[in-house]
Design a protein around this motif. Sequence first.
Motif, short mmCIF file in Angstrom:
data_model
loop_
_atom_site.label_atom_id
_atom_site.label_comp_id
_atom_site.label_asym_id
_atom_site.label_seq_id
_atom_site.Cartn_x
_atom_site.Cartn_y
_atom_site.Cartn_z
N GLY A 1 0.83 -1.20 0.00
CA GLY A 1 0.00 0.00 0.00
C GLY A 1 0.86 1.24 0.00
O GLY A 1 2.09 1.18 -0.10
N ASN A 2 0.21 2.39 0.11
CA ASN A 2 0.89 3.68 0.11
C ASN A 2 0.78 4.33 1.49
O ASN A 2 -0.26 4.23 2.15
CB ASN A 2 0.29 4.61 -0.94
N LEU A 3 1.87 4.97 1.89
CA LEU A 3 1.92 5.61 3.20
C LEU A 3 1.00 6.83 3.26
O LEU A 3 0.87 7.57 2.29
CB LEU A 3 3.35 6.04 3.52
N LYS A 4 0.38 7.00 4.42
CA LYS A 4 -0.41 8.19 4.70
C LYS A 4 0.02 8.73 6.06
O LYS A 4 0.32 7.97 6.97
CB LYS A 4 -1.91 7.88 4.72
N ALA A 5 0.06 10.04 6.18
CA ALA A 5 0.42 10.65 7.45
C ALA A 5 -0.62 10.31 8.50
O ALA A 5 -1.83 10.37 8.25
CB ALA A 5 0.54 12.16 7.29
N LYS A 6 -0.13 9.95 9.69
CA LYS A 6 -1.05 9.60 10.77
C LYS A 6 -1.83 10.83 11.24
O LYS A 6 -3.01 10.75 11.57
CB LYS A 6 -0.28 8.98 11.93
N LYS A 7 -1.15 11.99 11.28
CA LYS A 7 -1.79 13.24 11.65
C LYS A 7 -1.88 14.12 10.41
O LYS A 7 -0.86 14.45 9.81
CB LYS A 7 -1.00 13.96 12.75
N ARG A 8 -3.09 14.48 10.05
CA ARG A 8 -3.32 15.27 8.84
C ARG A 8 -4.43 16.28 9.12
O ARG A 8 -5.43 15.95 9.77
CB ARG A 8 -3.72 14.33 7.70
N VAL A 9 -4.24 17.49 8.63
CA VAL A 9 -5.25 18.54 8.81
C VAL A 9 -5.51 19.18 7.45
O VAL A 9 -4.57 19.64 6.78
CB VAL A 9 -4.78 19.62 9.81
N GLU A 10 -6.77 19.19 7.04
CA GLU A 10 -7.17 19.93 5.86
C GLU A 10 -7.59 21.32 6.32
O GLU A 10 -8.45 21.46 7.20
CB GLU A 10 -8.31 19.23 5.14
N LEU A 11 -6.98 22.33 5.74
CA LEU A 11 -7.18 23.70 6.18
C LEU A 11 -8.34 24.34 5.41
O LEU A 11 -8.30 24.42 4.18
CB LEU A 11 -5.90 24.52 5.97
N TYR A 12 -9.36 24.80 6.15
CA TYR A 12 -10.50 25.50 5.56
C TYR A 12 -10.69 26.83 6.29
O TYR A 12 -10.39 26.95 7.48
CB TYR A 12 -11.78 24.67 5.70
#
Length: 374
Positions: free
Chosen positions: A61-72
């Motif tokens: 699989g592909n790595l994903k950041a454990k902590k992620r924030v989408e800025l709105y």
Amino acid sequence: MRKLIISAVLGGFLILASLYFAGIIAGSKDNRRPQSPKVVKTVFVDTVKNKTIPLVVPANGNLKAKKRVELYSEVQGVFRPGSKLFRSGQEYTAGQTLIRIDSDEYYASVQSAKSTLYNLLTSIMPDLRLDYPEIYPKWQTYLNSFDMEKTTPALPEMGSEKEKFFITGRGIISNYYAVKNLEQRLSKYIISAPFNGVLTEALVTEGTLIRSGQKLGEFINTGEYELEVSVSKTYGDFLKVGKEVELHNLDKTNTYTGKVTRVNGRVDQGSQTITVAIEVDGADLKEGQYLEASLEAREEANAIEINRSLLLDNDQIFVVKDSILDLMYVDPVYFTDKTVVLKNVPDGEVIVSRPLSGAYAGMLVKVYNKTAQP
């Protein structure tokens, strides 16, 4: 008449002589083919020794950041320049300002509301001194701590119903919460980094008019990543949280150690697989990087592992008995892309370890002896 008889006898004699000499000539030709020498093929063998085989389930699989924030953005205004350019790849520390939106107009309305509240508090102080001298010091202290340039402090605790009715009747509480609501919205004009990380997506630039609800970018923590892989539901019961997993990149040049952090309780109806999350960290890891995982599902006791090419279609393998090939039925319990795990193969059995072309049961073979080679 006599000449006719003599001619007939001579003709018969010539025919018989011709047949005789033809037989001699035919018999002199050797049509026998030379007997070909008997070839005995050499086979490579292994002596079976059953042991406990760990069943390793491959996944990727592909790595994903454990902590992620989408800025709105929750407010509207012009994006003001900060100490760092808002660009993808820019690093920020926890608490550092990511985006600052122009709030001068809104700040003025907040200050106006705070001024109204301050005036109300000031207007009730004479009445408190005369009618409620026991609570006057408390509210005088609160009024002295009221700073127009700072966040409005919480109202003093009201200990009696008379005090509550008096303060509420003067509109203090409603004005206080109106100010707190405006202050809360004012804080949304500044977006700060919630943790140390890097900006992976920037959709606006300085000077842009930002509208409410607009996506501004994406911010991730580069310290910890997760790899979500799908495994067969057959092995779902054996994958436990906390189990260590070996990971490696596509070229197998780097190896990492991960840990199972989550196992989905739902089976995907289409693929009949379970999603497993593996946590991994590394200074050279990047989001979106492709990794392969080796999940140790369970251990199979009293088994052997051989190359898949040695297993015949009818679940048989070749064994060697007294230099003669024979077939043995086996019980395959687990397949990988290159090997197969077998049971029901007795210890000490001599099995063929490399494929032999043209092999058949009863074939005479010679066991390869490495020590006998020059």
